[in-house]
Scaffold this motif. Structure first.
Motif, PDB file in Angstrom:
ATOM      1  N   HIS A   1     104.547 -17.583   4.349  1.00  0.00           N
ATOM      2  CA  HIS A   1     105.110 -18.486   4.984  1.00  0.00           C
ATOM      3  C   HIS A   1     106.963 -19.125   4.157  1.00  0.00           C
ATOM      4  O   HIS A   1     107.575 -18.936   3.719  1.00  0.00           O
ATOM      5  N   ALA A   2     105.613 -18.682   2.510  1.00  0.00           N
ATOM      6  CA  ALA A   2     106.605 -19.269   1.399  1.00  0.00           C
ATOM      7  C   ALA A   2     107.286 -18.444   1.225  1.00  0.00           C
ATOM      8  O   ALA A   2     108.824 -18.181   0.569  1.00  0.00           O
ATOM      9  N   LYS A   3     107.056 -16.535   1.314  1.00  0.00           N
ATOM     10  CA  LYS A   3     108.104 -15.898   0.677  1.00  0.00           C
ATOM     11  C   LYS A   3     109.160 -15.963   1.769  1.00  0.00           C
ATOM     12  O   LYS A   3     110.251 -15.637   1.259  1.00  0.00           O
ATOM     13  N   GLU A   4     109.001 -16.294   3.372  1.00  0.00           N
ATOM     14  CA  GLU A   4     110.304 -16.715   4.048  1.00  0.00           C
ATOM     15  C   GLU A   4     111.134 -16.986   3.661  1.00  0.00           C
ATOM     16  O   GLU A   4     112.267 -16.929   3.324  1.00  0.00           O
ATOM     17  N   LEU A   5     110.796 -18.382   2.810  1.00  0.00           N
ATOM     18  CA  LEU A   5     111.550 -19.572   2.519  1.00  0.00           C
ATOM     19  C   LEU A   5     112.200 -19.064   0.806  1.00  0.00           C
ATOM     20  O   LEU A   5     113.001 -20.336   0.848  1.00  0.00           O
ATOM     21  N   GLY A   6     111.417 -18.966   0.763  1.00  0.00           N
ATOM     22  CA  GLY A   6     111.615 -18.678  -1.395  1.00  0.00           C
ATOM     23  C   GLY A   6     110.861 -19.961  -2.050  1.00  0.00           C
ATOM     24  O   GLY A   6     111.765 -20.274  -2.715  1.00  0.00           O
ATOM     25  N   LEU A   7     109.948 -20.195  -1.108  1.00  0.00           N
ATOM     26  CA  LEU A   7     109.647 -20.900  -2.439  1.00  0.00           C
ATOM     27  C   LEU A   7     107.733 -20.529  -2.112  1.00  0.00           C
ATOM     28  O   LEU A   7     107.747 -19.628  -2.196  1.00  0.00           O
ATOM     29  N   THR A   8     107.336 -21.491  -3.421  1.00  0.00           N
ATOM     30  CA  THR A   8     105.865 -21.156  -4.298  1.00  0.00           C
ATOM     31  C   THR A   8     104.936 -21.235  -3.299  1.00  0.00           C
ATOM     32  O   THR A   8     105.182 -22.144  -2.116  1.00  0.00           O
ATOM     33  N   LEU A   9     103.488 -20.528  -2.729  1.00  0.00           N
ATOM     34  CA  LEU A   9     102.802 -21.226  -2.743  1.00  0.00           C
ATOM     35  C   LEU A   9     102.253 -22.323  -2.796  1.00  0.00           C
ATOM     36  O   LEU A   9     101.866 -22.472  -1.568  1.00  0.00           O
ATOM     37  N   ALA A  10     101.882 -22.638  -3.622  1.00  0.00           N
ATOM     38  CA  ALA A  10     101.578 -24.000  -4.331  1.00  0.00           C
ATOM     39  C   ALA A  10     102.559 -25.128  -3.428  1.00  0.00           C
ATOM     40  O   ALA A  10     101.988 -25.823  -2.684  1.00  0.00           O
ATOM     41  N   THR A  11     103.605 -24.830  -3.285  1.00  0.00           N
ATOM     42  CA  THR A  11     104.860 -26.029  -2.927  1.00  0.00           C
ATOM     43  C   THR A  11     104.170 -26.252  -0.942  1.00  0.00           C
ATOM     44  O   THR A  11     104.319 -26.962  -0.276  1.00  0.00           O
ATOM     45  N   VAL A  12     104.061 -24.869  -0.380  1.00  0.00           N
ATOM     46  CA  VAL A  12     103.579 -24.540   1.193  1.00  0.00           C
ATOM     47  C   VAL A  12     102.562 -25.482   1.257  1.00  0.00           C
ATOM     48  O   VAL A  12     102.048 -25.635   2.301  1.00  0.00           O
ATOM     49  N   ARG A  13     101.453 -25.082   0.533  1.00  0.00           N
ATOM     50  CA  ARG A  13     100.125 -25.252   0.842  1.00  0.00           C
ATOM     51  C   ARG A  13     100.188 -26.872   0.562  1.00  0.00           C
ATOM     52  O   ARG A  13      99.391 -27.624   1.563  1.00  0.00           O
ATOM     53  N   ASN A  14     100.775 -27.550  -0.882  1.00  0.00           N
ATOM     54  CA  ASN A  14     100.861 -28.983  -0.079  1.00  0.00           C
ATOM     55  C   ASN A  14     101.564 -29.605   0.927  1.00  0.00           C
ATOM     56  O   ASN A  14     101.383 -30.515   1.427  1.00  0.00           O
ATOM     57  N   PHE A  15     101.878 -29.018   1.045  1.00  0.00           N
ATOM     58  CA  PHE A  15     103.309 -29.529   2.424  1.00  0.00           C
ATOM     59  C   PHE A  15     102.638 -28.982   3.314  1.00  0.00           C
ATOM     60  O   PHE A  15     102.043 -30.535   4.721  1.00  0.00           O
ATOM     61  N   LEU A  16     101.416 -28.441   3.697  1.00  0.00           N
ATOM     62  CA  LEU A  16     100.944 -27.931   5.546  1.00  0.00           C
ATOM     63  C   LEU A  16      99.324 -28.450   4.920  1.00  0.00           C
ATOM     64  O   LEU A  16      98.334 -29.509   5.644  1.00  0.00           O
ATOM     65  N   THR A  17      99.298 -29.018   3.920  1.00  0.00           N
ATOM     66  CA  THR A  17      98.044 -30.633   3.908  1.00  0.00           C
ATOM     67  C   THR A  17      98.178 -31.650   3.559  1.00  0.00           C
ATOM     68  O   THR A  17      97.558 -32.875   3.583  1.00  0.00           O
ATOM     69  N   SER A  18      99.608 -32.130   4.271  1.00  0.00           N
ATOM     70  CA  SER A  18     100.588 -33.635   3.675  1.00  0.00           C
ATOM     71  C   SER A  18     100.556 -33.960   2.427  1.00  0.00           C
ATOM     72  O   SER A  18     100.210 -34.580   2.125  1.00  0.00           O
ATOM     73  N   LYS A  19     100.573 -33.204   1.570  1.00  0.00           N
ATOM     74  CA  LYS A  19     100.554 -33.384  -0.063  1.00  0.00           C
ATOM     75  C   LYS A  19     102.421 -33.998   0.194  1.00  0.00           C
ATOM     76  O   LYS A  19     103.063 -33.318   0.561  1.00  0.00           O
ATOM     77  N   PRO A  20     102.810 -34.543  -0.993  1.00  0.00           N
ATOM     78  CA  PRO A  20     104.158 -34.668  -1.264  1.00  0.00           C
ATOM     79  C   PRO A  20     104.591 -33.734  -1.689  1.00  0.00           C
ATOM     80  O   PRO A  20     104.086 -33.301  -2.812  1.00  0.00           O
ATOM     81  N   VAL A  21     106.147 -33.177  -1.542  1.00  0.00           N
ATOM     82  CA  VAL A  21     107.314 -31.892  -1.731  1.00  0.00           C
ATOM     83  C   VAL A  21     107.887 -32.638  -2.173  1.00  0.00           C
ATOM     84  O   VAL A  21     108.522 -34.119  -1.399  1.00  0.00           O
ATOM     85  N   ASP A  22     108.910 -32.169  -2.895  1.00  0.00           N
ATOM     86  CA  ASP A  22     110.417 -32.307  -2.826  1.00  0.00           C
ATOM     87  C   ASP A  22     111.207 -32.477  -1.419  1.00  0.00           C
ATOM     88  O   ASP A  22     111.081 -31.323  -0.624  1.00  0.00           O
ATOM     89  N   TYR A  23     112.015 -33.678  -1.668  1.00  0.00           N
ATOM     90  CA  TYR A  23     112.911 -34.244   0.098  1.00  0.00           C
ATOM     91  C   TYR A  23     113.495 -32.886   0.282  1.00  0.00           C
ATOM     92  O   TYR A  23     113.631 -32.234   1.340  1.00  0.00           O
TER      93      TYR A  23
ATOM     94  N   ASN B   1     112.925 -29.378  -0.122  1.00  0.00           N
ATOM     95  CA  ASN B   1     111.263 -28.905   0.036  1.00  0.00           C
ATOM     96  C   ASN B   1     111.067 -29.059   1.478  1.00  0.00           C
ATOM     97  O   ASN B   1     110.896 -28.152   2.707  1.00  0.00           O
ATOM     98  N   PHE B   2     110.983 -30.400   1.818  1.00  0.00           N
ATOM     99  CA  PHE B   2     110.267 -31.115   3.175  1.00  0.00           C
ATOM    100  C   PHE B   2     111.246 -30.234   3.990  1.00  0.00           C
ATOM    101  O   PHE B   2     111.013 -29.950   4.995  1.00  0.00           O
ATOM    102  N   VAL B   3     112.515 -30.531   4.138  1.00  0.00           N
ATOM    103  CA  VAL B   3     113.861 -30.474   5.267  1.00  0.00           C
ATOM    104  C   VAL B   3     113.659 -28.788   5.176  1.00  0.00           C
ATOM    105  O   VAL B   3     113.596 -28.097   6.325  1.00  0.00           O
ATOM    106  N   ALA B   4     113.244 -28.179   3.772  1.00  0.00           N
ATOM    107  CA  ALA B   4     113.620 -26.585   4.030  1.00  0.00           C
ATOM    108  C   ALA B   4     112.982 -26.062   5.407  1.00  0.00           C
ATOM    109  O   ALA B   4     112.254 -25.443   6.446  1.00  0.00           O
TER     110      ALA B   4
END
Length: 83
Positions: free
Chosen positions: A30-52, A54-57
């Protein structure tokens, strides 16, 4: 627009289901497809704050448009089959 967002915990089941329904076998793909770091995707999927941005993407890629309020409450008889 800058800032950080996270979805309500009531939406967790919907988010995790959307990941599977959109064909992502794991968080790394999922992170690779979006071009995001794994940490960002993990944060999103555990309902931790992510940059606006990245959230929209992520929500756009998962076809998740409503992640607030009562729209995310699971039905009372929904079995939890994952994490």
């Amino acid at each position: 627009m800058s800032g950080f967002l996270k979805f309500a915990l009531e939406c967790l089941y919907r988010v995790r289901l959307a990941v599977r329904c959109n064909g992502f076998p794991n968080q790394r793909s999922h992170a690779k497809e979006l071009g995001l770091t794994l940490a960002t995707v993990r944060n999103f999927l555990t309902s931790k704050p992510v940059d606006y941005a990245n959230f929209v993407a992520i929500t756009t890629k998962l076809n998740l448009t409503q992640l607030t309020g009562g729209a995310c409450r699971p039905p009372a008889n929904l079995p939890i089959l994952f994490l």
